[in-house]
Write a protein that holds these residues in place. Structure first.
Motif, PDB file in Angstrom:
ATOM      1  N   GLY A   1       6.877  -8.146 -10.986  1.00  7.22           N
ATOM      2  CA  GLY A   1       6.143  -8.454 -12.002  1.00  7.22           C
ATOM      3  C   GLY A   1       5.713  -7.234 -12.786  1.00  7.22           C
ATOM      4  O   GLY A   1       4.946  -6.105 -12.362  1.00  7.22           O
ATOM      5  N   VAL A   2       4.946  -7.124 -13.939  1.00  5.20           N
ATOM      6  CA  VAL A   2       4.188  -6.360 -15.401  1.00  5.20           C
ATOM      7  C   VAL A   2       2.986  -7.659 -15.351  1.00  5.20           C
ATOM      8  O   VAL A   2       2.819  -8.736 -15.754  1.00  5.20           O
ATOM      9  CB  VAL A   2       4.532  -6.118 -16.372  1.00  5.20           C
ATOM     10  N   GLY A   3       1.833  -6.453 -15.342  1.00  7.62           N
ATOM     11  CA  GLY A   3       0.692  -7.352 -16.450  1.00  7.62           C
ATOM     12  C   GLY A   3      -0.190  -8.198 -15.216  1.00  7.62           C
ATOM     13  O   GLY A   3      -0.827  -7.421 -14.244  1.00  7.62           O
ATOM     14  N   LEU A   4      -0.810  -9.259 -16.068  1.00  5.50           N
ATOM     15  CA  LEU A   4      -2.074  -9.462 -15.376  1.00  5.50           C
ATOM     16  C   LEU A   4      -1.552 -10.687 -13.839  1.00  5.50           C
ATOM     17  O   LEU A   4      -2.504 -10.097 -13.158  1.00  5.50           O
ATOM     18  CB  LEU A   4      -2.592 -10.499 -16.401  1.00  5.50           C
ATOM     19  N   LYS A   5      -0.585 -10.927 -13.646  1.00  7.77           N
ATOM     20  CA  LYS A   5      -0.340 -11.886 -13.380  1.00  7.77           C
ATOM     21  C   LYS A   5       1.283 -11.296 -12.292  1.00  7.77           C
ATOM     22  O   LYS A   5       2.402 -11.576 -12.558  1.00  7.77           O
ATOM     23  CB  LYS A   5       0.196 -13.474 -13.531  1.00  7.77           C
TER      24      LYS A   5
ATOM     25  N   TYR B   1      -0.496   3.099 -16.534  1.00  8.66           N
ATOM     26  CA  TYR B   1      -1.785   3.829 -15.596  1.00  8.66           C
ATOM     27  C   TYR B   1      -1.224   2.850 -14.184  1.00  8.66           C
ATOM     28  O   TYR B   1      -2.260   2.441 -13.548  1.00  8.66           O
ATOM     29  CB  TYR B   1      -3.042   2.754 -16.047  1.00  8.66           C
ATOM     30  N   LYS B   2       0.032   2.386 -14.275  1.00  9.22           N
ATOM     31  CA  LYS B   2       0.369   1.673 -13.095  1.00  9.22           C
ATOM     32  C   LYS B   2       0.430   2.773 -12.029  1.00  9.22           C
ATOM     33  O   LYS B   2       0.516   3.923 -12.188  1.00  9.22           O
ATOM     34  CB  LYS B   2       1.439   1.021 -13.162  1.00  9.22           C
ATOM     35  N   ASN B   3       0.133   2.957 -10.684  1.00 12.59           N
ATOM     36  CA  ASN B   3      -0.467   3.819  -9.910  1.00 12.59           C
ATOM     37  C   ASN B   3       1.540   4.691  -9.351  1.00 12.59           C
ATOM     38  O   ASN B   3       1.796   5.138  -9.423  1.00 12.59           O
ATOM     39  CB  ASN B   3      -0.810   3.142  -8.025  1.00 12.59           C
ATOM     40  N   LYS B   4       2.103   3.184  -9.520  1.00 11.65           N
ATOM     41  CA  LYS B   4       3.450   3.764  -9.127  1.00 11.65           C
ATOM     42  C   LYS B   4       4.367   4.703 -10.549  1.00 11.65           C
ATOM     43  O   LYS B   4       4.865   5.751 -10.477  1.00 11.65           O
ATOM     44  CB  LYS B   4       4.634   2.473  -9.355  1.00 11.65           C
ATOM     45  N   ASN B   5       3.320   4.623 -11.447  1.00  9.54           N
ATOM     46  CA  ASN B   5       3.938   6.098 -12.799  1.00  9.54           C
ATOM     47  C   ASN B   5       2.995   6.967 -13.071  1.00  9.54           C
ATOM     48  O   ASN B   5       3.214   7.861 -13.730  1.00  9.54           O
ATOM     49  CB  ASN B   5       4.172   5.087 -14.093  1.00  9.54           C
ATOM     50  N   LEU B   6       2.278   7.153 -12.004  1.00 11.02           N
ATOM     51  CA  LEU B   6       0.998   7.822 -11.871  1.00 11.02           C
ATOM     52  C   LEU B   6       1.899   9.625 -11.193  1.00 11.02           C
ATOM     53  O   LEU B   6       2.163  10.152 -11.041  1.00 11.02           O
ATOM     54  CB  LEU B   6      -0.291   8.230 -11.407  1.00 11.02           C
TER      55      LEU B   6
ATOM     56  N   ASP C   1      11.191  -4.046 -12.920  1.00 10.82           N
ATOM     57  CA  ASP C   1      10.612  -5.045 -12.060  1.00 10.82           C
ATOM     58  C   ASP C   1      10.264  -5.466 -10.628  1.00 10.82           C
ATOM     59  O   ASP C   1       9.358  -6.179 -10.024  1.00 10.82           O
ATOM     60  CB  ASP C   1      11.653  -5.952 -12.012  1.00 10.82           C
ATOM     61  N   LEU C   2      10.171  -4.174 -10.126  1.00 11.42           N
ATOM     62  CA  LEU C   2       9.973  -4.161  -8.912  1.00 11.42           C
ATOM     63  C   LEU C   2       9.074  -2.457  -7.917  1.00 11.42           C
ATOM     64  O   LEU C   2      10.226  -1.715  -8.625  1.00 11.42           O
ATOM     65  CB  LEU C   2      11.056  -4.460  -7.202  1.00 11.42           C
ATOM     66  N   GLU C   3       8.432  -3.147  -7.191  1.00 14.72           N
ATOM     67  CA  GLU C   3       7.839  -1.770  -6.467  1.00 14.72           C
ATOM     68  C   GLU C   3       7.727  -1.999  -5.490  1.00 14.72           C
ATOM     69  O   GLU C   3       6.918  -2.708  -4.607  1.00 14.72           O
ATOM     70  CB  GLU C   3       6.415  -1.658  -7.067  1.00 14.72           C
ATOM     71  N   ILE C   4       7.570  -0.875  -4.480  1.00 14.69           N
ATOM     72  CA  ILE C   4       7.680  -1.126  -2.991  1.00 14.69           C
ATOM     73  C   ILE C   4       6.857   0.270  -3.161  1.00 14.69           C
ATOM     74  O   ILE C   4       6.889   1.474  -2.486  1.00 14.69           O
ATOM     75  CB  ILE C   4       9.491  -1.163  -1.631  1.00 14.69           C
ATOM     76  N   ARG C   5       5.265  -0.192  -2.274  1.00 18.30           N
ATOM     77  CA  ARG C   5       4.272   0.920  -2.346  1.00 18.30           C
ATOM     78  C   ARG C   5       4.462   0.997  -0.398  1.00 18.30           C
ATOM     79  O   ARG C   5       3.669   0.174   0.543  1.00 18.30           O
ATOM     80  CB  ARG C   5       3.007   0.297  -2.428  1.00 18.30           C
ATOM     81  N   TYR C   6       3.749   2.238   0.440  1.00 18.24           N
ATOM     82  CA  TYR C   6       3.251   2.109   1.581  1.00 18.24           C
ATOM     83  C   TYR C   6       1.938   3.236   1.499  1.00 18.24           C
ATOM     84  O   TYR C   6       1.366   4.066   0.294  1.00 18.24           O
ATOM     85  CB  TYR C   6       4.342   3.196   2.102  1.00 18.24           C
ATOM     86  N   HIS C   7       1.001   2.564   1.994  1.00 18.20           N
ATOM     87  CA  HIS C   7      -0.573   2.620   1.915  1.00 18.20           C
ATOM     88  C   HIS C   7      -1.034   2.473   2.822  1.00 18.20           C
ATOM     89  O   HIS C   7      -0.585   1.645   4.035  1.00 18.20           O
ATOM     90  CB  HIS C   7      -0.846   0.922   2.033  1.00 18.20           C
ATOM     91  N   ARG C   8      -2.116   3.672   3.567  1.00 25.38           N
ATOM     92  CA  ARG C   8      -2.491   3.992   4.394  1.00 25.38           C
ATOM     93  C   ARG C   8      -3.920   4.377   3.937  1.00 25.38           C
ATOM     94  O   ARG C   8      -4.393   4.635   2.827  1.00 25.38           O
ATOM     95  CB  ARG C   8      -1.910   5.501   4.712  1.00 25.38           C
ATOM     96  N   GLN C   9      -5.147   3.452   4.241  1.00 26.70           N
ATOM     97  CA  GLN C   9      -6.036   4.263   4.282  1.00 26.70           C
ATOM     98  C   GLN C   9      -7.087   3.681   5.522  1.00 26.70           C
ATOM     99  O   GLN C   9      -6.941   3.375   6.774  1.00 26.70           O
ATOM    100  CB  GLN C   9      -7.182   2.688   3.781  1.00 26.70           C
TER     101      GLN C   9
ATOM    102  N   TYR D   1      -1.800  -4.226 -18.868  1.00 28.32           N
ATOM    103  CA  TYR D   1      -0.867  -4.088 -19.715  1.00 28.32           C
ATOM    104  C   TYR D   1       0.003  -2.267 -19.983  1.00 28.32           C
ATOM    105  O   TYR D   1       0.932  -2.832 -20.868  1.00 28.32           O
ATOM    106  CB  TYR D   1      -0.949  -4.881 -20.884  1.00 28.32           C
ATOM    107  N   ASP D   2      -1.030  -1.645 -19.885  1.00 27.26           N
ATOM    108  CA  ASP D   2      -0.077  -0.254 -20.188  1.00 27.26           C
ATOM    109  C   ASP D   2       0.723   0.540 -18.770  1.00 27.26           C
ATOM    110  O   ASP D   2      -0.332   0.866 -18.096  1.00 27.26           O
ATOM    111  CB  ASP D   2      -1.453   0.066 -20.399  1.00 27.26           C
ATOM    112  N   SER D   3       1.477   0.264 -19.251  1.00 30.77           N
ATOM    113  CA  SER D   3       2.835   0.584 -17.922  1.00 30.77           C
ATOM    114  C   SER D   3       2.021   2.055 -17.242  1.00 30.77           C
ATOM    115  O   SER D   3       2.150   2.809 -16.019  1.00 30.77           O
ATOM    116  CB  SER D   3       4.011   0.610 -18.034  1.00 30.77           C
TER     117      SER D   3
END
Length: 158
Positions: free
Chosen positions: A64-68, A153-158, A40-48, A149-151
């Protein structure tokens, strides 16, 4: 919390059209990692780092999950990014992102090419203002399989 409406597609071996690349708005090297990554939740730290060497860092909370999904982005310092990542030896994701405007739709396409252990993975993401716009989007033929909708491929699961 603001909403993100986004569709994601694999690129595989497909070539990105040259006219799209001519409309590149940014080229960034991205490092990101997650401190919370549940269903249900992801906390991401991002450096670009952009092509000029300018550095931006963010903490993002997504629900959330999916499109929105709900998304809250907060700027952070490079020191906070580094202090959060390195003491716990989290494994970061590294990728190169090209953001370009599609002439036909006026939409911004974000093309991510992953590095390191994910080398070879390429995806394109498209954000929309409304769910209706996302559903009406005519998928270009150079896009590969949709993985919105394929979890796996979510970055948190890679």
């Amino acid at each position: 919390m603001p909403q993100e409406i986004e569709r994601k597609f694999l690129l595989n071996d497909k070539e990105v059209p040259k006219d799209l690349l001519e409309n590149t708005v940014s080229l960034d090297l991205i490092t990101q990692f997650y401190t919370v990554a549940d269903e249900d939740l992801e906390i991401r730290y991002h450096r670009q780092v952009n092509i000029n060497g300018d550095v931006s860092c963010f903490k993002t909370a997504k629900c959330g999950v999916g499109l929105k999904r709900s998304e809250d982005i907060t700027p952070i310092t490079e020191e906070v990014f580094g202090n959060t990542l390195y003491p716990d030896s989290r494994t970061p994701i590294h990728k190169c992102r090209i953001s370009a405007i599609d002439d036909e739709t006026g939409l911004e396409f974000e093309i991510d090419t992953y590095q390191g252990v994910l080398f070879g993975l390429r995806v394109v993401e498209v954000e929309f203002k409304t769910e209706e716009e996302a559903h009406k989007f005519k998928v270009p033929e150079w896009f590969g399989q949709e993985v919105t909708y394929d979890s796996s491929y979510k970055n948190k699961n890679l």
